[in-house]
Design an enzyme around this catalytic site. Sequence first.
Site, PDB file in Angstrom:
ATOM      1  N   TRP A  29      31.525 -36.064   9.194  1.00  0.00           N
ATOM      2  CA  TRP A  29      30.295 -36.347   9.946  1.00  0.00           C
ATOM      3  C   TRP A  29      30.733 -36.796  11.347  1.00  0.00           C
ATOM      4  O   TRP A  29      31.518 -37.747  11.459  1.00  0.00           O
ATOM      5  CB  TRP A  29      29.539 -37.456   9.222  1.00  0.00           C
ATOM      6  N   ASP A  37      32.351 -43.473   1.835  1.00  0.00           N
ATOM      7  CA  ASP A  37      31.052 -43.405   2.500  1.00  0.00           C
ATOM      8  C   ASP A  37      30.098 -42.690   1.541  1.00  0.00           C
ATOM      9  O   ASP A  37      30.243 -41.489   1.299  1.00  0.00           O
ATOM     10  CB  ASP A  37      31.196 -42.628   3.826  1.00  0.00           C
ATOM     11  N   LYS A  50      18.641 -41.536   2.906  1.00  0.00           N
ATOM     12  CA  LYS A  50      18.305 -40.242   2.291  1.00  0.00           C
ATOM     13  C   LYS A  50      17.722 -40.411   0.893  1.00  0.00           C
ATOM     14  O   LYS A  50      16.720 -39.794   0.566  1.00  0.00           O
ATOM     15  CB  LYS A  50      19.542 -39.341   2.214  1.00  0.00           C
TER      16      LYS A  50
HETATM   17  C1  LIG Z   1      28.172 -38.922   5.888  1.00  0.00           C
HETATM   18  C2  LIG Z   1      27.174 -39.878   6.426  1.00  0.00           C
HETATM   19  N1  LIG Z   1      27.461 -41.177   6.443  1.00  0.00           N
HETATM   20  C3  LIG Z   1      26.586 -42.091   6.900  1.00  0.00           C
HETATM   21  C4  LIG Z   1      25.366 -41.715   7.388  1.00  0.00           C
HETATM   22  C5  LIG Z   1      24.498 -42.826   7.912  1.00  0.00           C
HETATM   23  O1  LIG Z   1      23.171 -42.740   7.708  1.00  0.00           O
HETATM   24  P1  LIG Z   1      22.165 -43.872   8.202  1.00  0.00           P
HETATM   25  O2  LIG Z   1      22.802 -44.646   9.278  1.00  0.00           O
HETATM   26  O3  LIG Z   1      20.977 -43.124   8.652  1.00  0.00           O
HETATM   27  O4  LIG Z   1      21.880 -44.714   6.996  1.00  0.00           O
HETATM   28  C6  LIG Z   1      25.019 -40.355   7.404  1.00  0.00           C
HETATM   29  C7  LIG Z   1      23.750 -39.902   7.951  1.00  0.00           C
HETATM   30  O5  LIG Z   1      23.494 -38.771   8.233  1.00  0.00           O
HETATM   31  C8  LIG Z   1      25.946 -39.425   6.889  1.00  0.00           C
HETATM   32  O6  LIG Z   1      25.677 -38.114   6.865  1.00  0.00           O
END
Ligand SMILES: Cc1ncc(COP(=O)(O)O)c(C=O)c1O
Length: 396
Positions: free
Chosen positions: A130, A211, A246
């Site tokens: 990511w 993660d 999500k």
């Molecule tokens: C791999 C991964 N880690 C962490 C996140 C963090 O998401 P958020 O900060 O929206 O909770 C995302 C969001 O797209 C993600 O795809």
Amino acid sequence: MFEKLELLAPDAIIGIMALFREDQAPNKVDLSVGVYQDDTGNTPVMECVKRAERQIVDAQTTKTYVGIAGNMDFNRGMEKLLFGADHPVLAAGRVATVQSPGGSGGLCVAAHLLHRANPDARIWLSAPSWPNHLPLLGLAGLRLESYPYYDYDAHAVDFDAMMACFEKLDAGELVLIHGCCHNPCGADLSQVQWQALTDLCERRGVIPFIDLAYQGLAESLEADAYGVRLMAERLPEVVVVSSCSKNLGLYRERTGAVCVVSSSPEQSKATATNLANVARGIYSMPPDHGAAIAGQILNDEALTALWVEELDEVRRRINGLRDLIVAKLAERGAPRDFSFIANERGMFSFLGISKEQVIRLREEFHVYMLESSRINLAGINQANVDYVADSIVAVL
Ligand SMILES: Cc1ncc(COP(=O)(O)O)c(C=O)c1O
């Protein structure tokens, strides 16, 4: 002083979203966004969230700060969700948890904690990963490295290459592993691979940083925590960052958690004070509402049951769309085998087409995806699936 700052190019994803918004074509399709969409293209509020929210609003008597570590009911609920209620590390008091502003805030807090514990710490990220992992971990000062993960030709995890890279690491180095639903490639580790990776971490003293942003979107809430639970059982130290964006659809409420497994209950107490101290230095106190909702759901049997039902439906839809698009492409005689898409999990997969083909899809067919050819399966629906399949086949 600000004259030293240069104008930055917009974030790649934001740039594509802007192009999509400006596109006037009635048949345009957005497969670039990183959020779940239902069959009408909406990102809905879950019913369990609505119900929890009503209960909270009615019962709330104050808006004073939550503590630095956040909502304790939420934290305990998240620990059970991640590790399972009877996990030995919970019984042993070896887990320190803070609520964080989304998974992103959790990544940032964890990175600062690791840098404080070891200013020379190196963390290895999958290639690809990511993109936001880079700033979220790098700004804390961690040294970032990259390990081979996805084999673009085989459309699968290159497990041997990954393990060969990890075999060369020193004790105390960190490896960031996507707990499930790898973003961007959708290719996850099997249980056997998790076991082999855990063996390696144990043997070499490598510390996993998991993660888990999509728990419940691959197989089930339980199955998707397999790697977290296994590693926490076998290894002295594990970092887990999770997100409710999500799986509870709480995106804008910024709800996540950092759980750090330490080698002993005494160490865990020190870790907890440092986690809280790091969080205090970044944002002082976390936001309330999202964690209050998630805490309410996780600690109420009826709401949990409703959530599990709704989440099952989301997952079934995404996995159904995986099968559907593979079938539609095959029906049209696509000159390539796309069946790998049906084996991957979560919202994302790489189509595996060239940048030129991605641009043609956008400019000629108004079908938008990231330049890497990452698509969000949830952007496909009954109304656009034939058009999407026709368009892809047309550019191959
Ligand atoms: C791999 C991964 N880690 C962490 C996140 C963090 O998401 P958020 O900060 O929206 O909770 C995302 C969001 O797209 C993600 O795809």
